[in-house]
Design a protein around this motif. Sequence first.
Motif, PDB file in Angstrom:
ATOM      1  N   ASN A  36       0.830  -1.210   0.000  1.00  0.00           N
ATOM      2  CA  ASN A  36       0.000   0.000   0.000  1.00  0.00           C
ATOM      3  C   ASN A  36       0.861   1.255   0.000  1.00  0.00           C
ATOM      4  N   THR A  37       1.940   1.244   0.762  1.00  0.00           N
ATOM      5  CA  THR A  37       2.846   2.402   0.790  1.00  0.00           C
ATOM      6  C   THR A  37       3.492   2.619  -0.573  1.00  0.00           C
ATOM      7  N   GLU A  38       3.924   1.554  -1.202  1.00  0.00           N
ATOM      8  CA  GLU A  38       4.523   1.671  -2.539  1.00  0.00           C
ATOM      9  C   GLU A  38       3.507   2.211  -3.538  1.00  0.00           C
ATOM     10  N   LEU A  39       2.277   1.732  -3.458  1.00  0.00           N
ATOM     11  CA  LEU A  39       1.232   2.218  -4.367  1.00  0.00           C
ATOM     12  C   LEU A  39       0.957   3.700  -4.151  1.00  0.00           C
ATOM     13  N   MET A  40       0.916   4.126  -2.883  1.00  0.00           N
ATOM     14  CA  MET A  40       0.685   5.551  -2.595  1.00  0.00           C
ATOM     15  C   MET A  40       1.829   6.399  -3.148  1.00  0.00           C
ATOM     16  N   LYS A  41       3.065   5.923  -3.003  1.00  0.00           N
ATOM     17  CA  LYS A  41       4.204   6.662  -3.558  1.00  0.00           C
ATOM     18  C   LYS A  41       4.077   6.795  -5.064  1.00  0.00           C
ATOM     19  N   ASN A  42       3.714   5.704  -5.715  1.00  0.00           N
ATOM     20  CA  ASN A  42       3.591   5.730  -7.176  1.00  0.00           C
ATOM     21  C   ASN A  42       2.502   6.696  -7.627  1.00  0.00           C
ATOM     22  N   VAL A  43       1.376   6.692  -6.939  1.00  0.00           N
ATOM     23  CA  VAL A  43       0.284   7.601  -7.293  1.00  0.00           C
ATOM     24  C   VAL A  43       0.720   9.046  -7.091  1.00  0.00           C
ATOM     25  N   ALA A  44       1.434   9.322  -6.007  1.00  0.00           N
ATOM     26  CA  ALA A  44       1.921  10.682  -5.761  1.00  0.00           C
ATOM     27  C   ALA A  44       2.883  11.117  -6.864  1.00  0.00           C
TER      28      ALA A  44
END
Length: 67
Positions: free
Chosen positions: A47-55
């Motif tokens: 989830n953290t990696e996905l949030m970074k990618n979206v940002a």
Amino acid sequence: MDWLRALREEWLTVVDGLTEADLSATAPFPWPNDPAHTKAHMVAWVNTELMKNVAEIGQLRLLRAVS
């Protein structure tokens, strides 16, 4: 963007289907065979990696919009 929304729904379905036993099991990735890290840790990491990618995607879209 429909494919991205579909992936989100698929991820939510997978996470919602995890039981307490599943979440307590040793994570197979990215810390293989380390009993200190559970699948719950793995889900949080993903989830953290996905949030970074979206940002990052959002920042690139903003830069492109102003150029």
